[in-house]
Design a protein around this motif. Structure first.
Motif, short mmCIF file in Angstrom:
data_model
loop_
_atom_site.label_atom_id
_atom_site.label_comp_id
_atom_site.label_asym_id
_atom_site.label_seq_id
_atom_site.Cartn_x
_atom_site.Cartn_y
_atom_site.Cartn_z
N VAL A 230 19.14 -2.04 -3.96
CA VAL A 230 19.06 -0.71 -3.36
C VAL A 230 17.63 -0.22 -3.52
CG1 VAL A 230 19.88 1.67 -3.43
CG2 VAL A 230 21.49 -0.21 -3.84
N LEU A 231 17.01 0.12 -2.40
CA LEU A 231 15.65 0.63 -2.39
C LEU A 231 15.68 2.15 -2.29
CD1 LEU A 231 12.54 0.45 -2.09
CD2 LEU A 231 12.92 -0.08 0.34
N VAL A 232 15.04 2.82 -3.23
CA VAL A 232 14.91 4.28 -3.18
C VAL A 232 13.43 4.64 -3.25
CG1 VAL A 232 17.17 4.57 -4.30
CG2 VAL A 232 15.10 4.64 -5.68
N SER A 233 13.09 5.85 -2.80
CA SER A 233 11.69 6.27 -2.84
C SER A 233 11.57 7.70 -3.31
CB SER A 233 11.04 6.11 -1.46
OG SER A 233 11.63 6.98 -0.51
N ALA A 234 10.51 7.96 -4.07
CA ALA A 234 10.25 9.30 -4.58
C ALA A 234 9.77 10.20 -3.45
CB ALA A 234 9.19 9.24 -5.68
N THR A 235 10.35 11.38 -3.33
CA THR A 235 10.00 12.30 -2.25
C THR A 235 8.82 13.20 -2.62
OG1 THR A 235 11.61 13.93 -3.04
CG2 THR A 235 12.37 12.32 -1.38
N THR A 236 8.31 13.06 -3.84
CA THR A 236 7.12 13.80 -4.26
C THR A 236 6.09 12.82 -4.78
OG1 THR A 236 8.01 14.14 -6.49
CG2 THR A 236 8.44 15.87 -4.86
N ALA A 237 4.84 13.26 -4.81
CA ALA A 237 3.74 12.43 -5.31
C ALA A 237 2.78 13.32 -6.09
CB ALA A 237 3.02 11.74 -4.16
N GLN A 238 1.99 12.69 -6.92
CA GLN A 238 1.00 13.40 -7.73
C GLN A 238 -0.39 12.97 -7.30
OE1 GLN A 238 1.50 15.63 -10.69
NE2 GLN A 238 -0.63 15.96 -10.12
N PRO A 239 -0.98 13.64 -6.30
CA PRO A 239 -2.33 13.26 -5.86
C PRO A 239 -3.36 13.51 -6.95
CG PRO A 239 -1.25 14.69 -4.25
CD PRO A 239 -0.43 14.73 -5.50
N PRO A 240 -4.44 12.76 -6.95
CA PRO A 240 -5.49 13.00 -7.94
C PRO A 240 -6.02 14.42 -7.85
CG PRO A 240 -5.85 10.92 -6.79
CD PRO A 240 -4.73 11.62 -6.08
N GLY A 241 -6.09 15.10 -8.99
CA GLY A 241 -6.63 16.45 -9.03
C GLY A 241 -5.64 17.55 -8.73
N ALA A 242 -4.44 17.19 -8.22
CA ALA A 242 -3.43 18.22 -7.93
C ALA A 242 -2.81 18.70 -9.24
CB ALA A 242 -2.36 17.67 -7.00
N PRO A 243 -2.48 20.00 -9.33
CA PRO A 243 -1.91 20.53 -10.58
C PRO A 243 -0.51 20.02 -10.89
CG PRO A 243 -1.88 22.20 -8.85
CD PRO A 243 -2.66 21.03 -8.31
N GLY A 244 0.18 19.50 -9.89
CA GLY A 244 1.52 18.99 -10.10
C GLY A 244 1.99 18.21 -8.89
N PRO B 209 0.83 -1.21 0.00
CA PRO B 209 0.00 0.00 0.00
C PRO B 209 0.86 1.26 0.00
CG PRO B 209 0.08 -0.94 2.20
CD PRO B 209 0.81 -1.89 1.30
N SER B 210 0.32 2.33 -0.58
CA SER B 210 1.02 3.61 -0.56
C SER B 210 0.02 4.75 -0.65
CB SER B 210 2.02 3.71 -1.73
OG SER B 210 1.35 3.60 -2.99
N SER B 211 0.40 5.89 -0.13
CA SER B 211 -0.45 7.07 -0.13
C SER B 211 -0.82 7.46 -1.57
CB SER B 211 0.28 8.24 0.55
OG SER B 211 -0.49 9.41 0.52
N PHE B 212 -2.10 7.65 -1.83
CA PHE B 212 -2.60 7.98 -3.17
C PHE B 212 -2.22 6.93 -4.20
CE2 PHE B 212 -2.02 12.27 -1.22
CZ PHE B 212 -3.36 12.62 -1.16
N ASN B 213 -1.84 5.74 -3.75
CA ASN B 213 -1.33 4.70 -4.65
C ASN B 213 -0.18 5.24 -5.50
OD1 ASN B 213 -1.23 2.09 -5.76
ND2 ASN B 213 -2.58 2.65 -7.46
N SER B 214 0.65 6.07 -4.88
CA SER B 214 1.74 6.72 -5.63
C SER B 214 2.89 5.77 -5.94
CB SER B 214 2.28 7.91 -4.84
OG SER B 214 2.77 7.49 -3.58
N GLN B 215 2.98 4.66 -5.19
CA GLN B 215 4.01 3.65 -5.43
C GLN B 215 5.41 4.29 -5.58
OE1 GLN B 215 2.57 0.82 -8.52
NE2 GLN B 215 0.61 1.89 -8.29
N PRO B 216 5.91 4.94 -4.52
CA PRO B 216 7.14 5.71 -4.63
C PRO B 216 8.41 4.87 -4.71
CG PRO B 216 6.43 5.67 -2.36
CD PRO B 216 5.35 4.99 -3.17
N TRP B 217 8.32 3.58 -4.46
CA TRP B 217 9.51 2.73 -4.39
C TRP B 217 10.10 2.45 -5.78
CZ3 TRP B 217 4.82 1.28 -2.01
CH2 TRP B 217 3.92 0.63 -2.87
N ARG B 218 11.42 2.34 -5.81
CA ARG B 218 12.15 1.86 -6.98
C ARG B 218 13.24 0.93 -6.46
NH1 ARG B 218 8.40 4.48 -8.18
NH2 ARG B 218 8.18 6.04 -9.85
#
Length: 200
Positions: free
Chosen positions: A92-106, A49-58
């Motif tokens: 090596v596990l890295v994660s995105a420090t930003t996310a794109q929530p639904p409806g957000a402009p960026g 699971p992830s916030s907003f289904n952003s799936q930040p992991w790589r």
């Protein structure tokens, strides 16, 4: 040490996989993980699971005895190199420090990216145990160099390095590590759970 010697028990009924999973350092250098097995671990991880289904992991990986291995292995501190040299793969596990929530402009800063990446790591570790492998996450590595060597973008955080392998004989470890080479216990759950507010 075999997982059959695992004597962990829980105060409350939980699935046995949680007690079977642990992080050994004595690994079998003869074990070779297949593409199918490794991708199965990543498949399990990416269903976390992830916030907003952003799936930040790589996941950036290398198998032992491949040209990519030294790029990851050389990032480890000497103590971890001493035992992880026998791992079948490093990740090596890295994660995105930003996310794109639904409806957000960026993209916006992600409060939960490390938490979400941790959930993916747990999925990977449990799936590894299910397949007879073990995964050991490490904090002992050069974080800044990892980002540089692995071309990690600025909007990603390097979280951990994970060694994957099959359990070997603990005699391959130095004596101090041999003494610690067993599944450890946990604090009583009652020490960690508080109703209504935080209490020391």
């Amino acid at each position: 040490m075999s997982t059959s010697l695992n004597t962990r028990s829980s105060a409350y009924a939980i699935d046995p996989i949680f007690l079977k999973r642990w992080s050994p350092r004595a690994l079998d250098e003869k074990a070779i993980i297949s593409d199918q097995e490794l991708m199965t671990l990543f498949e399990a991880a990416h269903w976390a699971p992830s916030s907003f289904n952003s799936q930040p992991w790589r996941f950036i990986y290398a198998r032992r005895d491949t040209p990519q291995w030294s790029r990851l292995f050389d990032l480890l501190v000497p103590m971890n190199q001493g035992w992880a040299v026998r791992a079948s793969a490093l990740v090596v596990l890295v994660s995105a420090t930003t996310a794109q929530p639904p409806g957000a402009p960026g993209p916006i800063p992600s409060y939960s990216h490390s938490l979400d990446a941790g959930a993916a790591w747990a999925h990977l570790a449990l799936q590894a145990t299910q397949l007879g492998w073990h995964a050991h996450a490490m904090a002992g590595f050069d974080v800044a160099r990892a980002a540089q060597v692995l071309n990690v973008p600025d909007n990603f955080r390097v979280e951990t390095v994970i060694a994957i392998g099959r359990i070997g004989d603990k005699s391959v470890l130095p004596p101090p590590m041999q003494e610690r080479e067993q599944p450890n216990t946990r604090r009583p759950v009652e020490e960690l759970v508080m109703e209504g507010e935080f209490r020391s």
